[in-house]
Design a protein around this motif. Sequence first.
Motif, PDB file in Angstrom:
ATOM      1  N   UNK A  59       0.930  -0.867  -0.106  1.00 52.63           N
ATOM      2  CA  UNK A  59       0.073   0.172  -0.072  1.00 52.63           C
ATOM      3  C   UNK A  59       0.923   1.087   0.258  1.00 52.63           C
ATOM      4  N   UNK A  60       1.772   1.463   0.938  1.00 51.17           N
ATOM      5  CA  UNK A  60       3.146   2.506   0.939  1.00 51.17           C
ATOM      6  C   UNK A  60       3.657   3.064  -0.775  1.00 51.17           C
ATOM      7  N   UNK A  61       3.382   1.399  -1.451  1.00 52.64           N
ATOM      8  CA  UNK A  61       3.525   2.465  -2.982  1.00 52.64           C
ATOM      9  C   UNK A  61       2.831   2.748  -3.873  1.00 52.64           C
ATOM     10  N   UNK A  62       1.475   2.766  -3.295  1.00 49.81           N
ATOM     11  CA  UNK A  62       0.336   3.386  -4.354  1.00 49.81           C
ATOM     12  C   UNK A  62       0.380   4.366  -3.183  1.00 49.81           C
ATOM     13  N   UNK A  63      -0.021   4.657  -2.640  1.00 52.38           N
ATOM     14  CA  UNK A  63      -0.633   6.289  -1.624  1.00 52.38           C
ATOM     15  C   UNK A  63       0.442   6.706  -1.606  1.00 52.38           C
ATOM     16  N   UNK A  64       0.456   7.999  -1.759  1.00 50.87           N
ATOM     17  CA  UNK A  64       1.316   9.405  -1.265  1.00 50.87           C
ATOM     18  C   UNK A  64       0.961   9.530   0.093  1.00 50.87           C
ATOM     19  N   UNK A  65       2.554  10.020   0.215  1.00 51.56           N
ATOM     20  CA  UNK A  65       3.331   9.951   2.001  1.00 51.56           C
ATOM     21  C   UNK A  65       2.037  10.962   2.699  1.00 51.56           C
ATOM     22  N   UNK A  71      -4.911   7.973   6.136  1.00 49.56           N
ATOM     23  CA  UNK A  71      -5.414   6.787   6.339  1.00 49.56           C
ATOM     24  C   UNK A  71      -4.522   6.399   7.802  1.00 49.56           C
ATOM     25  N   UNK A  72      -3.522   5.739   8.105  1.00 47.72           N
ATOM     26  CA  UNK A  72      -3.056   5.331   8.986  1.00 47.72           C
ATOM     27  C   UNK A  72      -3.861   5.764  10.430  1.00 47.72           C
ATOM     28  N   UNK A  73      -3.277   7.118  10.509  1.00 51.55           N
ATOM     29  CA  UNK A  73      -3.836   8.086  11.773  1.00 51.55           C
ATOM     30  C   UNK A  73      -5.558   7.490  12.395  1.00 51.55           C
ATOM     31  N   UNK A  74      -5.774   7.585  10.758  1.00 53.91           N
ATOM     32  CA  UNK A  74      -7.414   7.522  11.303  1.00 53.91           C
ATOM     33  C   UNK A  74      -8.087   5.729  11.810  1.00 53.91           C
ATOM     34  N   UNK A  75      -7.242   5.065  10.492  1.00 54.28           N
ATOM     35  CA  UNK A  75      -7.095   3.527  11.224  1.00 54.28           C
ATOM     36  C   UNK A  75      -6.673   3.225  12.651  1.00 54.28           C
ATOM     37  N   UNK A  76      -5.860   3.366  13.237  1.00 51.61           N
ATOM     38  CA  UNK A  76      -4.598   3.339  14.592  1.00 51.61           C
ATOM     39  C   UNK A  76      -6.361   3.911  15.418  1.00 51.61           C
ATOM     40  N   UNK A  77      -7.198   5.028  15.428  1.00 54.64           N
ATOM     41  CA  UNK A  77      -7.678   5.629  16.176  1.00 54.64           C
ATOM     42  C   UNK A  77      -9.034   4.874  15.994  1.00 54.64           C
ATOM     43  N   UNK A  78      -9.683   4.445  15.207  1.00 54.10           N
ATOM     44  CA  UNK A  78     -10.922   3.802  14.493  1.00 54.10           C
ATOM     45  C   UNK A  78     -10.073   1.964  15.426  1.00 54.10           C
ATOM     46  N   UNK A  79      -8.870   1.265  15.222  1.00 47.79           N
ATOM     47  CA  UNK A  79      -8.957   0.627  15.972  1.00 47.79           C
ATOM     48  C   UNK A  79      -9.113   0.816  17.414  1.00 47.79           C
ATOM     49  N   UNK A  80      -8.409   2.121  18.021  1.00 49.62           N
ATOM     50  CA  UNK A  80      -8.761   2.305  19.757  1.00 49.62           C
ATOM     51  C   UNK A  80     -10.626   1.754  20.080  1.00 49.62           C
ATOM     52  N   UNK A 128       3.283   1.400   8.892  1.00 50.03           N
ATOM     53  CA  UNK A 128       3.455   2.247   9.253  1.00 50.03           C
ATOM     54  C   UNK A 128       5.386   2.608   8.932  1.00 50.03           C
ATOM     55  N   UNK A 129       5.926   1.208   9.247  1.00 45.00           N
ATOM     56  CA  UNK A 129       6.675   0.820   8.496  1.00 45.00           C
ATOM     57  C   UNK A 129       7.348   0.266   7.609  1.00 45.00           C
ATOM     58  N   UNK A 177      -3.170   6.308  20.745  1.00 44.40           N
ATOM     59  CA  UNK A 177      -1.532   7.420  20.989  1.00 44.40           C
ATOM     60  C   UNK A 177      -0.959   7.181  19.472  1.00 44.40           C
ATOM     61  N   UNK A 178      -1.022   6.174  18.918  1.00 44.82           N
ATOM     62  CA  UNK A 178       0.141   5.682  17.888  1.00 44.82           C
ATOM     63  C   UNK A 178      -0.689   6.486  16.699  1.00 44.82           C
ATOM     64  N   UNK A 179      -2.122   6.561  16.508  1.00 48.65           N
ATOM     65  CA  UNK A 179      -2.911   6.992  15.324  1.00 48.65           C
ATOM     66  C   UNK A 179      -2.790   8.708  15.903  1.00 48.65           C
ATOM     67  N   UNK A 180      -2.291   9.263  17.146  1.00 45.39           N
ATOM     68  CA  UNK A 180      -2.908  10.712  17.264  1.00 45.39           C
ATOM     69  C   UNK A 180      -0.410  11.305  16.445  1.00 45.39           C
ATOM     70  N   UNK A 181      -0.190   9.813  16.967  1.00 46.43           N
ATOM     71  CA  UNK A 181       1.363  10.113  16.978  1.00 46.43           C
ATOM     72  C   UNK A 181       1.248  10.720  15.324  1.00 46.43           C
ATOM     73  N   UNK A 182       1.064   9.200  14.966  1.00 52.83           N
ATOM     74  CA  UNK A 182       0.847   9.307  13.260  1.00 52.83           C
ATOM     75  C   UNK A 182       1.086  10.511  12.406  1.00 52.83           C
ATOM     76  N   UNK A 183      -0.652  11.037  13.117  1.00 49.75           N
ATOM     77  CA  UNK A 183      -1.326  12.268  12.323  1.00 49.75           C
ATOM     78  C   UNK A 183      -0.118  13.513  12.266  1.00 49.75           C
ATOM     79  N   UNK A 184       0.413  13.519  13.669  1.00 46.33           N
ATOM     80  CA  UNK A 184       0.950  14.498  13.622  1.00 46.33           C
ATOM     81  C   UNK A 184       2.160  14.510  12.929  1.00 46.33           C
TER      82      UNK A 184
END
Length: 189
Positions: A59-65, A71-80, A128-129, A177-184
């Motif tokens: 996915x990281x190769x097809x979606x811009x940073x 997407x990842x930040x909101x996904x982590x928050x949704x997972x929470x 994310x990594x 926390x992962x979501x917020x950190x990723x968003x920031x």
Amino acid sequence: MEVFLIATSVVALAEIGDKTQLLAFMLAAKFRRPWPIVWGILVATLVNHAAAGWLGGFVTHWIGPTALRWILGLSFIAMAAWMLVPDKLDDDDAPKPGHGVFVSTVIAFFLAEMGDKTQIATVALAARTPDALAAVVAGTTVGMMLANVPAVLLGDKLAHRIPVKLVHGIAAGIFAVLGVVTLIWGSEI
């Protein structure tokens, strides 16, 4: 090593009370042969999480940073939020008769893990990594085993003593926390 430890911790906590852990309890009660069940869980998790990790890296190769960060930040928050919803074992996840213990476990666990919290967490962590795919897959697999092997070996004795709501709350906090950190900061930490 940090990615491995985060993946292990998040998945081990997320797995407590999850439907695949309930499946581990059920398999242990039904078959009463712990080692084929443990090996089946390991094989199913390795295959499932390797595919999920590959998808996350792909996915990281097809979606811009910038889009990926959101997407990842909101996904982590949704997972929470999802962590706070109790899980139950579906009838479709039960092992089918006619297979041995190991094969029944591999099939049941692989299918139960499809679209599950821990599989989606593996996709998100790998996205994310992407340079640490092996560490993500190894960590999420170890996390699954840390949560499920005691379920198989100790069964009901352990199930009633774990404060599932507290564990889910901690896992939800980590995902948030992962979501917020990723968003920031994105993936730069």
